[in-house]
Design a protein around this motif. Sequence first.
Motif, PDB file in Angstrom:
ATOM      1  N   SER A 146       0.837  -0.694  -0.216  1.00 20.80           N
ATOM      2  CA  SER A 146       0.161  -0.235  -0.231  1.00 20.80           C
ATOM      3  C   SER A 146       0.723   1.286   0.116  1.00 20.80           C
ATOM      4  O   SER A 146       1.345   1.579   1.161  1.00 20.80           O
ATOM      5  CB  SER A 146      -0.803  -0.212   1.026  1.00 20.80           C
ATOM      6  OG  SER A 146      -1.849   1.177   1.520  1.00 20.80           O
ATOM      7  N   THR A 183      -4.503   0.665  14.179  1.00 22.24           N
ATOM      8  CA  THR A 183      -4.670   2.148  14.040  1.00 22.24           C
ATOM      9  C   THR A 183      -3.106   2.363  13.835  1.00 22.24           C
ATOM     10  O   THR A 183      -2.469   2.755  14.060  1.00 22.24           O
ATOM     11  CB  THR A 183      -4.570   1.996  15.322  1.00 22.24           C
ATOM     12  OG1 THR A 183      -5.704   1.562  15.796  1.00 22.24           O
ATOM     13  CG2 THR A 183      -4.860   4.025  15.907  1.00 22.24           C
ATOM     14  N   PRO A 184      -3.511   3.773  12.645  1.00 23.09           N
ATOM     15  CA  PRO A 184      -1.696   4.692  12.409  1.00 23.09           C
ATOM     16  C   PRO A 184      -1.549   4.976  14.024  1.00 23.09           C
ATOM     17  O   PRO A 184      -2.035   5.105  14.974  1.00 23.09           O
ATOM     18  CB  PRO A 184      -3.144   5.542  11.397  1.00 23.09           C
ATOM     19  CG  PRO A 184      -4.645   4.939  11.243  1.00 23.09           C
ATOM     20  CD  PRO A 184      -5.118   4.189  11.953  1.00 23.09           C
ATOM     21  N   LYS A 228      -2.435  -0.541   7.769  1.00 19.46           N
ATOM     22  CA  LYS A 228      -2.945  -0.357   8.624  1.00 19.46           C
ATOM     23  C   LYS A 228      -3.639  -1.581   7.971  1.00 19.46           C
ATOM     24  O   LYS A 228      -4.270  -1.804   6.738  1.00 19.46           O
ATOM     25  CB  LYS A 228      -4.319   0.781   8.770  1.00 19.46           C
ATOM     26  CG  LYS A 228      -5.586   0.552   9.313  1.00 19.46           C
ATOM     27  CD  LYS A 228      -6.304   1.197   9.568  1.00 19.46           C
ATOM     28  CE  LYS A 228      -7.545   1.718  10.657  1.00 19.46           C
ATOM     29  NZ  LYS A 228      -8.900   2.051  10.102  1.00 19.46           N
ATOM     30  N   LYS A 255       1.160   2.788   8.362  1.00 20.03           N
ATOM     31  CA  LYS A 255       0.381   3.755   8.090  1.00 20.03           C
ATOM     32  C   LYS A 255      -1.198   3.496   7.371  1.00 20.03           C
ATOM     33  O   LYS A 255      -1.133   2.545   6.246  1.00 20.03           O
ATOM     34  CB  LYS A 255       1.157   4.528   6.835  1.00 20.03           C
ATOM     35  CG  LYS A 255       2.283   5.530   7.922  1.00 20.03           C
ATOM     36  CD  LYS A 255       2.822   6.332   6.923  1.00 20.03           C
ATOM     37  CE  LYS A 255       4.123   7.340   7.944  1.00 20.03           C
ATOM     38  NZ  LYS A 255       4.581   7.743   6.873  1.00 20.03           N
ATOM     39  N   SER A 256      -2.091   4.288   6.917  1.00 18.76           N
ATOM     40  CA  SER A 256      -3.473   3.644   6.326  1.00 18.76           C
ATOM     41  C   SER A 256      -2.994   4.353   4.977  1.00 18.76           C
ATOM     42  O   SER A 256      -2.547   4.638   4.311  1.00 18.76           O
ATOM     43  CB  SER A 256      -5.165   4.531   6.463  1.00 18.76           C
ATOM     44  OG  SER A 256      -5.277   5.290   7.963  1.00 18.76           O
TER      45      SER A 256
END
Length: 144
Positions: free
Chosen positions: A32, A107-108, A59, A142-143
């Motif tokens: 990602s 969670t980020p 994430k 990270k998202s």
Amino acid sequence: MRRTTLLALAATPLLLAGCGTHTSSTGSAKVSPVPGGPVCRGEVRLTAADSGRTVCVAKGGEVRLSLGGTKERPWKPVTVTGGALKAINSGLVIRPGNAEAAYHASTPGTGKLTSSRPMCATAPGQMSCKGIQEWTVTVTVKSG
């Protein structure tokens, strides 16, 4: 031009081409990209050789680690700080001295994984040392 200068100039493109391709102990089930940042992987695998590294996981991804120890030099159970990682079942049988763990990147944020083990084997009546081998990896979630 000097020979060392020519060698340095010739090696530069090779060094730059290798940046960001370290894969010795990290998996890449899903990748990602994070805008303006590093590529975060969906699965990261860590070993004792990864101590001191910072890794990025997307994430929803997973971090799995395996620290191979011995009965005489066992790893302590891995601890996690920060709220970004939640422990999950590693699904592995732990041999005496090893530390196995798995985490869900929930969670980020940032998490720190740590463990340690004696530098020297201890045996009754034998010489020993008080040295400790530390292991730590920082995980950024990270998202994507």
